[in-house]
Design an enzyme around this catalytic site. Structure first.
Site, short mmCIF file in Angstrom:
data_model
loop_
_atom_site.label_atom_id
_atom_site.label_comp_id
_atom_site.label_asym_id
_atom_site.label_seq_id
_atom_site.Cartn_x
_atom_site.Cartn_y
_atom_site.Cartn_z
N LYS A 168 57.66 -66.61 -24.44
CA LYS A 168 57.26 -65.65 -23.42
C LYS A 168 57.69 -66.10 -22.02
O LYS A 168 58.04 -65.28 -21.18
CB LYS A 168 55.75 -65.39 -23.47
CG LYS A 168 55.36 -64.55 -24.66
CD LYS A 168 54.00 -63.91 -24.48
CE LYS A 168 53.68 -63.03 -25.69
NZ LYS A 168 52.27 -62.61 -25.70
N LYS A 203 62.09 -58.90 -35.27
CA LYS A 203 60.72 -58.48 -35.59
C LYS A 203 60.44 -57.14 -34.89
O LYS A 203 60.95 -56.88 -33.81
CB LYS A 203 59.83 -59.62 -35.07
CG LYS A 203 58.40 -59.35 -34.87
CD LYS A 203 57.71 -60.69 -34.58
CE LYS A 203 56.48 -60.41 -33.71
NZ LYS A 203 55.75 -61.61 -33.34
N LYS A 214 57.98 -52.99 -29.69
CA LYS A 214 58.20 -51.88 -28.77
C LYS A 214 59.39 -52.17 -27.84
O LYS A 214 60.24 -51.31 -27.63
CB LYS A 214 56.92 -51.69 -27.95
CG LYS A 214 56.99 -50.56 -26.97
CD LYS A 214 56.22 -49.35 -27.46
CE LYS A 214 56.23 -48.26 -26.44
NZ LYS A 214 56.27 -46.94 -27.06
#
Ligand code: TRP
Length: 329
Positions: free
Chosen positions: A111, A191, A194
């Site tokens: 992240k 994976k 969105k």
């Protein structure tokens, strides 16, 4: 009964990856365990998000959980920010967690790469809040996917460190890994997420589901109709294992390997099965949305039930760490 805790982020659209990997598994556990399931809104604010959309996402996520069968008669469903003891315990856990442990978390490193312009303390501290989510209920089991195993291990570390310093208080929770297959996005590459624009939404209408499946990437070995395929390399086959019955699974498996069926027939069977499973959920979502106060009421009483447990544990923690005033002699 043993207690389970798990959480789901209200980060945009819930897709079939979330459903197969988490929610469907949570539903199976409600008869065997005392289950507490949480929409973790405070985790979702560790990355950039649209403030105006947050409320709707929280409610939509909770509504889907209910529609999938996680009803108040069977388990506790609530929103993390409604029980402030989570963040309170996270602060105390901060004081027993070495920064080095947080810096080596895979999810943090990923992240941090994705959000270079916003590497905030919350992103680093995310697993500590997650540990507090679990331990504020002294949950013994945590049903999550492979990607969360490292976080649950850190949670065990934190429990151990707290217990060593302040006396035995918390269990060391164990992961309940679901046997669910890992569904990739419709691109067959990454994976489902969105941000990759490769999802099949749990609330997508049947025509959209079919369109996304029809154009989804299949086994790379089947360039032409009569090229035999390798189901083990095909994301569509993986989805079949999640949505199709054994006899159909065998039919598409053999049909693919021998090129007896084409990818379109294979996808048609999948699409039909997927739609059949999702329609009742979508119908229940609509029914819940029509009862305007219902979801709010369920979440309010869910938070009340969760808070009753959390407040007791927090009292115990304050006593153990020495901040709670004893009655004056
Ligand atoms: N980090 C989890 C995820 O991204 C969500 C989560 C937050 C969670 N708190 C939790 C999962 C506690 C299990 C237990 O999927």
């Amino acid at each position: 009964m043993e207690r389970i805790f798990s959480g789901i982020q209200p980060s945009g659209e819930i897709h079939i990856g979330n459903y197969v990997g988490a929610i469907r598994n949570w539903v199976r556990l409600v008869d065997q365990y005392e289950c507490i399931y949480c929409v973790v809104d405070y985790h979702a604010i560790t990355v950039e998000y649209e403030v105006a959309l947050m409320q709707r996402r929280i409610l939509e996520t909770a509504t889907i959980l209910l529609a999938c069968g996680l009803t108040p008669e069977k388990c506790i469903v609530f929103v993390q920010s409604h029980v402030p003891e989570h963040t309170e315990l996270a602060w105390i856990f901060n004081c027993v967690t070495p920064i080095g442990e947080l810096e080596r978390m895979t999810q943090f490193k990923e992240k941090a790469k994705q959000h270079r312009q916003n590497i905030n303390m919350g992103l680093l501290d995310y697993p500590v809040l997650q540990a507090a989510d679990i331990l504020i209920y002294k949950a013994g089991y945590v049903p999550v996917g492979e990607d969360q195993v490292q976080h649950v291990e850190l949670c065990r570390d934190i429990a151990r460190k707290f217990n060593a310093r302040f006396g035995l208080t918390f269990p060391e929770p164990q992961v309940l890994l679901s046997a669910a297959p890992r569904i990739l996005g419709t691109d067959g590459q990454a994976k489902m997420s969105k941000s990759m624009n490769n999802t099949i939404g749990l609330l997508d209408p049947p025509s959209v589901i079919w369109e996304k499946l029809r154009t989804a990437v299949t086994c790379p070995h089947r360039e032409k109709r009569y090229d035999p395929g390798h189901p083990e390399h095909c994301n569509i086959y993986t989805m079949h294992t999640a949505f199709s019955k054994p006899d159909q699974l065998e039919y598409v498996e053999k049909g693919c390997r021998t090129a007896a069926i084409g990818c379109i027939e294979c996808k048609e069977i999948l699409s039909k099965n997927m739609i059949e499973e999702l329609i009742p959920i979508q119908d229940r979502v609509k029914a819940i949305n029509e009862k305007s106060h219902y979801i709010h009421e369920v979440l309010t009483s869910g938070a009340d039930r969760a808070r009753a447990i959390a407040q007791k544990v927090m009292e115990e923690v304050r006593t153990k760490i020495g901040v709670k005033f004893r009655p004056q002699e």
